[in-house]
Write an enzyme that holds these catalytic residues in place. Structure first.
Site, short mmCIF file in Angstrom:
data_model
loop_
_atom_site.label_atom_id
_atom_site.label_comp_id
_atom_site.label_asym_id
_atom_site.label_seq_id
_atom_site.Cartn_x
_atom_site.Cartn_y
_atom_site.Cartn_z
N SER A 144 0.76 -1.38 0.10
CA SER A 144 0.07 -0.03 -0.20
C SER A 144 0.92 1.22 0.10
O SER A 144 1.86 1.41 -0.91
CB SER A 144 -0.98 -0.24 1.22
OG SER A 144 -1.85 1.00 1.21
N ASP B 81 -9.15 -3.59 -6.43
CA ASP B 81 -8.38 -2.71 -5.05
C ASP B 81 -8.94 -1.55 -4.75
O ASP B 81 -8.89 -0.50 -6.01
CB ASP B 81 -7.09 -3.21 -5.20
CG ASP B 81 -6.62 -2.52 -3.95
OD1 ASP B 81 -6.80 -1.59 -3.15
OD2 ASP B 81 -5.00 -2.64 -3.76
N HIS C 263 -7.27 -5.45 -0.97
CA HIS C 263 -6.32 -4.78 -1.07
C HIS C 263 -4.90 -5.19 -0.58
O HIS C 263 -4.80 -5.80 0.68
CB HIS C 263 -6.58 -3.28 0.00
CG HIS C 263 -5.37 -2.39 -0.08
ND1 HIS C 263 -4.92 -1.86 -0.90
CD2 HIS C 263 -4.84 -1.87 1.01
CE1 HIS C 263 -3.75 -1.16 -0.72
NE2 HIS C 263 -4.02 -0.89 0.81
#
Length: 535
Positions: free
Chosen positions: A216, A437, A466
């Site tokens: 991320s 995502d 995600h």
């Protein structure tokens, strides 16, 4: 990126596995750097989990301001689990960042255990808390009671000036406390400085290069590191890649429509299992029940142990469903138990889990990084126009996301110019993304692939989760293992798409908890009973 520091706001579902570890070790020789020599003070790890794994923990001394290397210093907390292969098979250090920004990565030195084929054994795995985070000193905090902004909050969608003004007061009071409770560290928590800290860790460990695994936000930190220190980056894995063109105002806006899509996919799944959850047998019915319940809670909040739960708490409680498919069954239990049985405790637990309430460091550092990495619009007219336009087509998360980030409009530290991302000199990169995502939309991965000519992209079509690598998708995880073992990446394909595709994990089956509840109640499904107990 709203709550991509989930799981301690860490954007991966290995959270429960990140236990601390370690024993003290002999100091490594620090490499010299003009004007500054980074050093490590080793000590026993506080975490029993890390100690059990034989990890070492330490504090790396780095400059507060790299422009003033002889000035004030701070410390970055790290842990290390060493390679277990013979030294002639050693492949170097592997730094890991879990996301956020603001996520603690100190215990992520355990991540090597979860790489298939024993591929993690050839690396020294380095978990660390970025500057200002967790065990790094000083740690930023503004108000320990704030994160999530508490109970019975104003309506997210500011349909009148009362709600808008209430949120403005909340966010301005918060940034005022941030200014009062932190010193000069607030001016020095950018991603560029975190990347320089990574290189200081490399130098302190006496390594010529480092390897990197970022989830991320960690993929943006990796992009910045690659742009600043390309010759020091050996191999890198990016999972759930941030689009650097949007940092950070546009990046947050870009999440709203995908989150709306994913929550509606979940509603559809609930409808498919109406025989278990009793929330409606079509996606539209579940959708309407969800928003009807939200409105009822705004009108008449329910009392929980910590305070009253209103419509904003209801909305936040289910945020994970847009992030992780693995949460669908547990949150379905919460939805069903509240609507059908009046279970307030389960709803409160889900809200606290998603909001991070009572742990302010993650949220304060999320803002500290994003608000200072680059400039944000200061005009409320701009924010209002943009968010109302998106809300018209994607109502679920738009205004919640806006208020989560609005403190950046008046953050008490100056913003910097965003780092230009240049991937041309990066020799090797493996990227993974699920195409639905919501936190890091697919187009960002495609763009980063286009500017990193030596990158390969693995896409998971239709996947809604995600940053979920090393969590059971063999196609993805085995490719990561092969890359870490040999450097081999999927062959780069012509065009602007992915280089290889892996099938998404199947959607989950209803939870055992709900099936047991259903059996105990004789599988009774009565709409009038539902109406009688629904708040």
């Amino acid at each position: 990126m709203r709550r991509t520091l989930l799981c301690a706001l860490a954007a991966i579902s290995l959270c429960a596995l990140f236990l601390p570890a370690s024993s003290a070790g002999a100091a490594d020789v620090a490499a010299k750097k003009p004007g500054f020599t980074p050093t490590i003070s080793w000590h026993e790890c506080a975490s029993a989990g890390l100690r059990a794994r034989g990890a070492e923990c330490g504090d790396v001394t780095v400059p507060l301001d790299y422009a003033k290397p002889d000035g004030k210093t701070i410390t970055v907390a790290m842990s290390r689990i060493k390679h277990t292969v013979p030294d002639d098979e050693y492949q170097g250090i592997m730094l890991v960042n879990p996301g956020g920004p603001g996520g603690s990565g100190l215990t992520l030195s355990v991540l090597g255990e979860y790489v298939p084929k024993g591929a993690g054994k050839a690396y020294d795995w380095i978990g660390f808390d970025p500057r200002g985070v967790g065990s790094s000193k000083p740690a930023v905090s503004c108000d320990d009671t704030y994160a999530g902004a508490g109970y019975d909050r104003p309506r997210f969608v500011p349909t009148d000036k009362k709600d808008e003004n209430a949120w403005m007061k909340i966010t301005h009071d918060y940034t005022a406390r941030c200014a009062a409770n932190n010193g000069s560290i607030l001016k020095h928590v950018t991603t560029v400085e975190a990347a320089k800290d990574m290189d200081s860790i490399r130098q302190a460990l006496g390594e010529k290069t480092l390897n990197y695994y970022g989830f991320s936000y960690g993929t943006y930190l990796g992009q910045v590191y690659a742009s600043l220190f390309p010759s020091h980056l050996r191999r890198a894995v990016f999972d759930g890649t941030v689009d650097p063109r949007g940092v950070w105002y546009d990046s947050n806006l870009s999440q709203d429509a995908p989150f709306d899509k994913n929550i509606n996919i979940w509603f559809g799944w609930l409808a498919e299992h109406d025989d278990v959850y009793h929330l409606g047998d079509t996606q539209a019915k579940v959708h309407d029940l969800f928003y009807d319940t939200e409105e009822k809670l705004y009108a008449d909040p329910v009392q929980a142990d910590g305070g009253k739960l209103g419509g904003s708490e209801w909305s936040d409680a289910f945020l994970y469903a847009g992030y992780y498919q693995s949460t669908w069954t547990g949150l379905a239990d919460v939805f069903s138990a509240f609507v059908n049985d009046g279970d307030v405790a389960a709803l409160e637990s889900a809200y606290l889990d998603a909001s991070g309430y009572g742990s302010d460091n993650g949220y304060a550092m999320y803002l500290g990084v994003e608000c200072t990495d680059t400039k944000w619009p200061h005009s409320w007219k701009t924010w209002s126009w943009d968010n109302w336009a998106i809300h018209a087509v994607a109502p679920y998360e738009t205004w919640a996301n806006a208020w989560f980030n609005e403190p950046c409009r008046h953050w008490p530290a100056p913003s910097q110019k965003a780092q230009k991302i240049d991937g041309k000199k990066t020799d090797s990169l493996l990227m993974i993304v699920e195409t639905l995502d919501a936190a890091t939309p697919y187009k960002g991965s495609l763009y980063v692939r286009s500017i990193f000519p030596h990158a390969s992209l693995i896409a998971v079509p239709g996947g809604t989760t995600h940053a979920n690598s090393l969590n059971g998708n063999a196609c993805v995880d085995d490719a990561i293992a092969d890359y870490l073992l040999t450097g081999a990446r999927p062959a780069r394909q012509a065009g602007d798409g992915p280089d290889v595709e892996c099938e998404a994990l199947p959607q989950p089956e209803p939870s055992v908890t709900m099936l047991q509840r259903q059996a105990a109640s004789g599988s009774v499904r009565l709409d009038m009973q539902k109406a009688a107990v629904r708040p």
